[in-house]
Design an enzyme around this catalytic site. Structure first.
Site, mmCIF file in Angstrom:
data_model
loop_
_atom_site.group_PDB
_atom_site.id
_atom_site.type_symbol
_atom_site.label_atom_id
_atom_site.label_comp_id
_atom_site.label_asym_id
_atom_site.label_seq_id
_atom_site.Cartn_x
_atom_site.Cartn_y
_atom_site.Cartn_z
ATOM 1 N N LYS A 1 0.867 -1.181 0.000
ATOM 2 C CA LYS A 1 0.000 0.000 0.000
ATOM 3 C C LYS A 1 0.905 1.233 0.000
ATOM 4 C CE LYS A 1 -4.273 1.462 2.263
ATOM 5 N NZ LYS A 1 -5.050 1.786 1.078
HETATM 6 N N1 PMP Z 1 -7.689 -1.969 -3.242
HETATM 7 C C1 PMP Z 1 -7.127 -0.758 -3.081
HETATM 8 C C2 PMP Z 1 -6.368 -0.169 -4.209
HETATM 9 C C3 PMP Z 1 -7.251 -0.065 -1.867
HETATM 10 O O1 PMP Z 1 -6.697 1.130 -1.704
HETATM 11 C C4 PMP Z 1 -7.999 -0.647 -0.824
HETATM 12 C C5 PMP Z 1 -8.164 0.100 0.477
HETATM 13 N N2 PMP Z 1 -7.096 -0.135 1.350
HETATM 14 C C6 PMP Z 1 -8.567 -1.908 -1.032
HETATM 15 C C7 PMP Z 1 -8.394 -2.540 -2.257
HETATM 16 C C8 PMP Z 1 -9.339 -2.595 0.069
HETATM 17 O O2 PMP Z 1 -8.454 -3.004 1.082
HETATM 18 P P1 PMP Z 1 -8.915 -3.122 2.591
HETATM 19 O O3 PMP Z 1 -10.140 -3.933 2.609
HETATM 20 O O4 PMP Z 1 -7.774 -3.771 3.280
HETATM 21 O O5 PMP Z 1 -9.174 -1.744 3.080
#
Ligand code: PMP
Length: 303
Positions: free
Chosen positions: A159
């Site tokens: 991320k």
């Molecule tokens: N894909 C992307 C590109 C994101 O930024 C997020 C948000 N973090 C998600 C998927 C979903 O991830 P999560 O459920 O861990 O928040």
């Protein structure tokens, strides 16, 4: 809704909101090599607040940092505790939690390795990411003209702040064209994810979600799979094109910010109002994060 809070955790100390500032020559501000998380805490039915899957978010944060070769000066335990402490200091029982690890001021070249690594944790109150109506009635989405990063173009499993330029361009485009959110396809044309959400598609008894190849391994995605499995459904992690969305019975998106958001229209093809599988997943999720579902209770860190 304001992102202002009393204090922000900055390199181990609590700093008043207005004093939580950085230098304009901070390396990450220029080139985007920073890593972050988005976490939520919820008011619990039994009183107090609790963070959902905090340990897994801290794990992903440290994995992201490792992949980007950022040397984090804090341990898993310290970061875990700092998130809880920041919530308590700000007296927030329900909040969005944003840890960010970034390179500070020092050398300016791309090869700089010795700039200080800073860590901040901010918390604020954030309602339904795609709006209350979107959460209830479903959102309208459009396939983006921007392609998701190819597997070897970036570290999609991490991320990373810089990755989000691609997401923001897609989101702006979707919003400017009158849609709530964008669906991003990968470099082969298969459905990847939303700009900040993972995606599920349902037709008949088949529930599919893209495999984790060049998408973020969402923690809400994992939770949705667990909820579906607990309720007797099978989820297939596989590739599919946008045509699967056009003929779907149900489509929904998952994310810490977006929670479980139904999709009611894709590229002007009607999917329809939220269907039974989406409703069940959303209902269990939103009750589970508030301490109402027994098997989800161990996923909560109360404070
Ligand atoms: N894909 C992307 C590109 C994101 O930024 C997020 C948000 N973090 C998600 C998927 C979903 O991830 P999560 O459920 O861990 O928040």
């Amino acid at each position: 809704m304001s992102i202002r809070s009393k204090v922000i955790w900055m390199d181990g100390e609590f700093v008043p909101y207005d004093q939580a500032n950085i230098h304009v020559l901070s390396h990450t501000l220029h080139y985007g090599l920073g890593v972050f998380e988005g976490i939520r805490s919820y008011k619990q039915v039994g009183g107090g607040g609790a963070v959902f899957r905090l340990g897994e978010h801290i794990d992903r944060l440290l994995d992201s940092a490792k992949m980007c070769m950022l040397k984090v000066p804090y341990s898993y335990e310290e970061l875990f505790q700092a998130c809880v402490d920041t919530l308590q200091k700000n007296e927030l029982e329900e909040a969005y939690i944003r840890p960010l690890i970034f390179l500070g001021e020092g050398a300016m070249g791309l090869g700089a390795r010795n700039n200080p690594v800073h860590v901040i944790i901010a918390v604020w109150n954030w309602g339904a990411y795609l709006g209350d109506e979107g959460l209830q009635q479903g959102v309208r989405v459009a396939t983006s003209s921007f392609t998701r990063h190819a597997v070897n173009a970036n570290l999609q499993r991490a991320k990373v702040t810089g990755h989000y330029v691609n997401s923001i361009l897609a989101r702006y485009e979707a919003n400017d064209n009158g849609f709530d959110e964008a669906i991003m396809l990968d470099h082969n044309g298969y459905v990847a994810e939303g700009t900040g959400e993972n995606l599920f598609v349902i037709r008949g008894k088949t529930i599919k979600t893209p495999a984790i190849t060049n998408i973020l391994g969402g923690i809400t995605r994992r939770t949705a799979i667990e909820i579906l499995q607990h309720n007797g459904h099978e989820v297939i992690e596989t590739q599919f094109g946008r045509d699967a969305l056009y003929v779907a019975d149900e489509v929904f998106m998952t994310g810490t910010a977006a929670e479980v958001t139904p999709v009611r229209e894709v590229d002007r093809r009607e999917v329809g109002p939220p269907g039974p599988v989406t409703r069940m997943t959303q209902d269990v999720y939103l009750r589970g994060v508030r301490g109402e579902i027994e098997w989800m209770k161990p996923l909560l860190t109360t404070y």
